[in-house]
Design a protein around this motif. Structure first.
Motif, PDB file in Angstrom:
ATOM      1  N   ALA A   1      33.282  51.909 -10.673  1.00  0.00           N
ATOM      2  CA  ALA A   1      31.818  51.800 -10.667  1.00  0.00           C
ATOM      3  C   ALA A   1      31.115  53.140 -10.452  1.00  0.00           C
ATOM      4  N   GLU A   2      31.556  53.922  -9.505  1.00  0.00           N
ATOM      5  CA  GLU A   2      30.850  55.176  -9.202  1.00  0.00           C
ATOM      6  C   GLU A   2      30.867  56.127 -10.400  1.00  0.00           C
ATOM      7  N   GLU A   3      32.041  56.318 -10.986  1.00  0.00           N
ATOM      8  CA  GLU A   3      32.140  57.216 -12.130  1.00  0.00           C
ATOM      9  C   GLU A   3      31.408  56.640 -13.350  1.00  0.00           C
ATOM     10  N   MET A   4      31.492  55.325 -13.543  1.00  0.00           N
ATOM     11  CA  MET A   4      30.812  54.698 -14.679  1.00  0.00           C
ATOM     12  C   MET A   4      29.297  54.694 -14.487  1.00  0.00           C
ATOM     13  N   PHE A   5      28.823  54.692 -13.247  1.00  0.00           N
ATOM     14  CA  PHE A   5      27.381  54.752 -13.014  1.00  0.00           C
ATOM     15  C   PHE A   5      26.812  56.036 -13.616  1.00  0.00           C
ATOM     16  N   VAL A   6      27.541  57.133 -13.476  1.00  0.00           N
ATOM     17  CA  VAL A   6      27.110  58.410 -14.059  1.00  0.00           C
ATOM     18  C   VAL A   6      27.078  58.289 -15.581  1.00  0.00           C
ATOM     19  N   VAL A   7      28.152  57.750 -16.169  1.00  0.00           N
ATOM     20  CA  VAL A   7      28.224  57.583 -17.631  1.00  0.00           C
ATOM     21  C   VAL A   7      27.077  56.698 -18.117  1.00  0.00           C
ATOM     22  N   LEU A   8      26.860  55.586 -17.442  1.00  0.00           N
ATOM     23  CA  LEU A   8      25.863  54.606 -17.886  1.00  0.00           C
ATOM     24  C   LEU A   8      24.430  55.012 -17.546  1.00  0.00           C
ATOM     25  N   SER A   9      24.258  56.130 -16.870  1.00  0.00           N
ATOM     26  CA  SER A   9      22.913  56.642 -16.582  1.00  0.00           C
ATOM     27  C   SER A   9      22.404  57.577 -17.671  1.00  0.00           C
ATOM     28  N   ASP A  10      23.181  57.787 -18.709  1.00  0.00           N
ATOM     29  CA  ASP A  10      22.796  58.627 -19.849  1.00  0.00           C
ATOM     30  C   ASP A  10      21.683  57.924 -20.632  1.00  0.00           C
ATOM     31  N   PRO A  11      20.446  58.435 -20.618  1.00  0.00           N
ATOM     32  CA  PRO A  11      19.344  57.737 -21.278  1.00  0.00           C
ATOM     33  C   PRO A  11      19.511  57.601 -22.798  1.00  0.00           C
ATOM     34  N   ALA A  12      20.255  58.484 -23.426  1.00  0.00           N
ATOM     35  CA  ALA A  12      20.422  58.439 -24.887  1.00  0.00           C
ATOM     36  C   ALA A  12      21.103  57.163 -25.353  1.00  0.00           C
ATOM     37  N   ILE A  13      21.958  56.588 -24.531  1.00  0.00           N
ATOM     38  CA  ILE A  13      22.680  55.396 -24.973  1.00  0.00           C
ATOM     39  C   ILE A  13      21.811  54.139 -24.979  1.00  0.00           C
ATOM     40  N   TYR A  14      20.600  54.246 -24.484  1.00  0.00           N
ATOM     41  CA  TYR A  14      19.703  53.079 -24.447  1.00  0.00           C
ATOM     42  C   TYR A  14      18.574  53.177 -25.468  1.00  0.00           C
TER      43      TYR A  14
ATOM     44  N   ASN B   1      37.423  43.884 -20.129  1.00  0.00           N
ATOM     45  CA  ASN B   1      36.660  45.126 -20.052  1.00  0.00           C
ATOM     46  C   ASN B   1      37.601  46.274 -19.730  1.00  0.00           C
ATOM     47  N   TRP B   2      37.516  47.319 -20.531  1.00  0.00           N
ATOM     48  CA  TRP B   2      38.309  48.528 -20.296  1.00  0.00           C
ATOM     49  C   TRP B   2      37.367  49.726 -20.206  1.00  0.00           C
ATOM     50  N   VAL B   3      37.656  50.649 -19.301  1.00  0.00           N
ATOM     51  CA  VAL B   3      36.962  51.938 -19.284  1.00  0.00           C
ATOM     52  C   VAL B   3      37.781  52.893 -20.137  1.00  0.00           C
ATOM     53  N   ILE B   4      37.109  53.866 -20.731  1.00  0.00           N
ATOM     54  CA  ILE B   4      37.754  54.836 -21.620  1.00  0.00           C
ATOM     55  C   ILE B   4      37.886  56.159 -20.872  1.00  0.00           C
ATOM     56  N   ARG B   5      39.129  56.632 -20.771  1.00  0.00           N
ATOM     57  CA  ARG B   5      39.401  57.870 -20.040  1.00  0.00           C
ATOM     58  C   ARG B   5      40.006  58.918 -20.977  1.00  0.00           C
ATOM     59  N   LEU B   6      39.506  60.143 -20.859  1.00  0.00           N
ATOM     60  CA  LEU B   6      40.065  61.280 -21.594  1.00  0.00           C
ATOM     61  C   LEU B   6      41.281  61.819 -20.856  1.00  0.00           C
ATOM     62  N   PRO B   7      42.135  62.593 -21.539  1.00  0.00           N
ATOM     63  CA  PRO B   7      43.327  63.147 -20.882  1.00  0.00           C
ATOM     64  C   PRO B   7      43.001  63.982 -19.642  1.00  0.00           C
ATOM     65  N   ARG B   8      41.864  64.640 -19.629  1.00  0.00           N
ATOM     66  CA  ARG B   8      41.529  65.460 -18.457  1.00  0.00           C
ATOM     67  C   ARG B   8      40.888  64.634 -17.346  1.00  0.00           C
ATOM     68  N   SER B   9      41.005  63.322 -17.463  1.00  0.00           N
ATOM     69  CA  SER B   9      40.685  62.358 -16.411  1.00  0.00           C
ATOM     70  C   SER B   9      39.250  61.855 -16.346  1.00  0.00           C
ATOM     71  N   GLU B  10      38.341  62.360 -17.143  1.00  0.00           N
ATOM     72  CA  GLU B  10      36.976  61.865 -17.007  1.00  0.00           C
ATOM     73  C   GLU B  10      36.761  60.584 -17.817  1.00  0.00           C
ATOM     74  N   LEU B  11      35.930  59.692 -17.264  1.00  0.00           N
ATOM     75  CA  LEU B  11      35.549  58.474 -17.978  1.00  0.00           C
ATOM     76  C   LEU B  11      34.403  58.802 -18.916  1.00  0.00           C
ATOM     77  N   ILE B  12      34.442  58.210 -20.120  1.00  0.00           N
ATOM     78  CA  ILE B  12      33.402  58.508 -21.117  1.00  0.00           C
ATOM     79  C   ILE B  12      32.695  57.257 -21.621  1.00  0.00           C
ATOM     80  N   GLY B  13      33.116  56.077 -21.194  1.00  0.00           N
ATOM     81  CA  GLY B  13      32.479  54.853 -21.651  1.00  0.00           C
ATOM     82  C   GLY B  13      33.360  53.650 -21.438  1.00  0.00           C
ATOM     83  N   TYR B  14      33.068  52.584 -22.204  1.00  0.00           N
ATOM     84  CA  TYR B  14      33.840  51.354 -22.076  1.00  0.00           C
ATOM     85  C   TYR B  14      33.911  50.633 -23.412  1.00  0.00           C
TER      86      TYR B  14
END
Length: 173
Positions: free
Chosen positions: A19-32, A66-79
């Motif tokens: 949730a904490e890491e996804m909150f940052v991802v989902l706070s991106d205004p462009a995706i809305y 529901n799956w979160v999407i993680r890059l190899p360098r460990s950051e979450l980028i979406g779901y």
């Protein structure tokens, strides 16, 4: 649910720990730009993720995957997510941070999820609803083999004006 690996992404079953890491991802205004709105608070998102961890609807008729999407360098980028019904039909959705648009990552993640749904959940028919103006999502779905649903399907699935219903039937091997 299990972890899904692709050449460059890892899809992890979503849990409240994300949730904490996804909150940052989902706070991106462009995706809305076309619909929805960001989560109102981290606490709200934690509560939502906790409910989704049941992996099923209240009546037990639908699987919520529901799956979160993680890059190899460990950051979450979406779901990516799917609601799987007992009749072998699934409604899918996906969201990526705008910083990762245009790199083929959404296509890779959604295709990996579709393969998982077909191979492990018996899904034979897929649907996705999107805003008519969301050409980026429309093109993604077309590249994944989806096509515009017939008008009677739009009515059956109660698709609103200004929205499109895209469908894909899975051919049995």
């Amino acid at each position: 649910m299990r972890v899904i690996e692709t050449a460059t992404l890892t899809l992890e079953p979503q849990t409240v720990a994300h949730a904490e890491e996804m909150f940052v991802v989902l706070s991106d205004p462009a995706i809305y730009e076309y619909e929805n709105e960001p989560p109102p608070s981290l606490e709200w998102l934690r509560a939502r993720f906790t409910r989704l961890e049941s992996r099923q609807s209240t009546d037990g008729q639908e699987q919520w995957l529901n799956w979160v999407i993680r890059l190899p360098r460990s950051e979450l980028i979406g779901y990516v997510q799917a609601t799987v019904r007992p009749n072998g039909r699934a409604a899918i959705a996906y969201e990526l941070s705008s910083a990762y648009w245009g790199r083929g990552l959404a296509r890779q993640a959604v295709q990996a999820m579709i393969s998982e749904l077909v191979e492990h959940y018996g899904v034979r028919s897929l649907g996705a609803v999107l805003k008519r103006e969301n050409l980026r999502s429309l093109h993604l779905l077309e590249r994944l083999g989806f096509s515009l649903a017939l008008p009677e399907q739009r009515v059956k699935h109660q698709v609103e004006l200004g929205e499109l219903l895209m469908q894909r039937e899975i051919q049995r091997k």
